[in-house]
Scaffold this motif. Sequence first.
Motif, mmCIF file in Angstrom:
data_model
loop_
_atom_site.group_PDB
_atom_site.id
_atom_site.type_symbol
_atom_site.label_atom_id
_atom_site.label_comp_id
_atom_site.label_asym_id
_atom_site.label_seq_id
_atom_site.Cartn_x
_atom_site.Cartn_y
_atom_site.Cartn_z
ATOM 1 N N LEU A 132 0.980 -1.558 -0.031
ATOM 2 C CA LEU A 132 0.245 0.028 0.239
ATOM 3 C C LEU A 132 0.808 1.471 -0.078
ATOM 4 N N ARG A 172 -4.917 7.812 0.990
ATOM 5 C CA ARG A 172 -4.900 7.340 0.014
ATOM 6 C C ARG A 172 -5.539 8.534 -1.035
ATOM 7 N N PRO A 176 -10.389 4.989 -1.740
ATOM 8 C CA PRO A 176 -10.617 4.797 -0.463
ATOM 9 C C PRO A 176 -9.730 4.097 0.761
ATOM 10 N N LYS A 178 -6.924 2.417 3.910
ATOM 11 C CA LYS A 178 -7.350 1.019 3.826
ATOM 12 C C LYS A 178 -6.941 1.039 5.380
ATOM 13 N N THR A 209 -8.566 -4.085 4.632
ATOM 14 C CA THR A 209 -9.893 -3.759 4.340
ATOM 15 C C THR A 209 -10.302 -2.687 3.928
ATOM 16 N N THR A 210 -11.182 -2.388 3.402
ATOM 17 C CA THR A 210 -11.057 -0.512 3.475
ATOM 18 C C THR A 210 -11.829 -0.161 4.299
#
Lengths: 217, 310
Positions: A132, A172, A176, A178, A209-210
């Motif tokens: 990420l 981010r 969306p 994380k 997960t989002t």
Amino acid sequence: MHRLRARPYAAALVALALAVTTASCTGSDEPEGAPSPAPSSAPAESPATSDEPAPESVQPRVRVTRVSGRLKPKDQEVLADNVGKVVNAYFEDAFTGGAYPRTSFGDAFATFSDGAARQADGDRDLLTNRVLGPQTESVVVRRQTAYLSVLAPYKVAAGVTATVHLRFVAERADKPAKRVDVKGRLMLTRKEKSGGWKIFGYDLTQDATTAGEGGAR
Amino acid sequence: MTTLLPALAGLPGRQLRRLLVLGLVLAVTALVVPTPTYRDAPVSLVKGQGASGVDHNHNVVWILFLGSDARPGQGMTRSRADAIQLTGVNLKTGHATMIGIPRDSYVPIPGHGRDKINAAMYFGGPKLMGRAVGNLVGVQPDYVFTTGFAGFRKMVNTIGGVTVNSRFAFSDPVRPKGYKVGKNHLTGFQAEIFARIRKSFPRGDFDRSGNQQDVMRGILAQVRGGMDKPGFMERGVLSVVRNMNTDLKPSQLYKLAQAGTRVEQRKLRGCVVLGGIGTVNGASVVFPSYSQARRIGRDVRNDARLDHGC
């Protein structure tokens, strides 16, 4: 250095989070038998909904929860401090620290033994925020705990297993956020020469997960 | 109507109406149902993906486990060894092999002529015992761990007992319901009897050695089952420190124990060195098969993996 996003209302939300977590912070993630936090202690987790501005990062919490053998309370405090520095340095180097967006995680395993660092290098995607990192603008730590089980047969700590849980939100751009949970065990022994602590083993899971799904951030 | 879209031109009226209704439904749906706030590209992390690793100086470690028959008041490391298991552990691949040596094996003991192998401990402690076993198998142990009856019981109880898969049914007063063929969950005392008894078995000492390996399999399973529980490994290693004789420091034991949990149950194999039965000076002895012992040793020496069977 952490690059943490300053947010409005942060102080009020931290106060709210403190009040909520004081009442309910011994969640199911906390190891069995872990002591209840003192009312004045920092929150282990800062709750928020997707509709609210998120609070600032919480402070790490490190505690000795089990001693096999004997270790004086004062020595337990020193141990928690010393081991905490090693564990928290790993989390900072691998996940929460550095300048985001971040592509380099070369220093992630500086607190690992040489052999463990070599092994960890092969698991870099799971043991760092490398996946990420390039898309992440900032990181907000929601939970950072390490509960220590100590082996101390002769009144001196010889080995420690840290049951850890790091939860942070990776904000981010154009995407969306994380929510990332890193959980599991870190195993530590002393360095032979300096007597400091090093991580010689790991057993961790990472779950991204989002943020906002299910109301959690 | 035909001017709406060139593609619709020429369609029969009924089909055109259907298409228009479908378009209307889609348009309404788009207005009523909130637009997803994002369409995120999948991230390569899978929920709950894990990674584990433990650093140890050596990839393959050979440990000689000895069960001393010392009675209360006797020195544990200067008595005879009842249980003799040379165990290789590959910390990189998770393979492990146990090589059981019948205690009555009649072998050369360095500096003491020929005798039963378990006399080596009486003559020279764990170190000489290690050399005697190492010379038989062709693999010298890196470490020798010795425990007595009481220590063994305590260690097994510390990890919550042990489940063994018994090949035989037999009875003993320590277990009123007896030992059945198949799985038996045993206390420390019951496990000790399971590892010591031999007269109930068709191959006596050889089957006893096999039972000792069943106990070790059970211990591994128990440890692997509990290693995630906070404090479990520390309690276990503390029990080893208190109940086992070894040259290792607690921190080294701790590291070795954590690394040992890498051994996978399905990759753990066991062999017993067989041999002929005879008597020497009126005492019953086993003349071990050197060829078998050395063949197994060659097979497993470098990787602790049994490729060619027993």
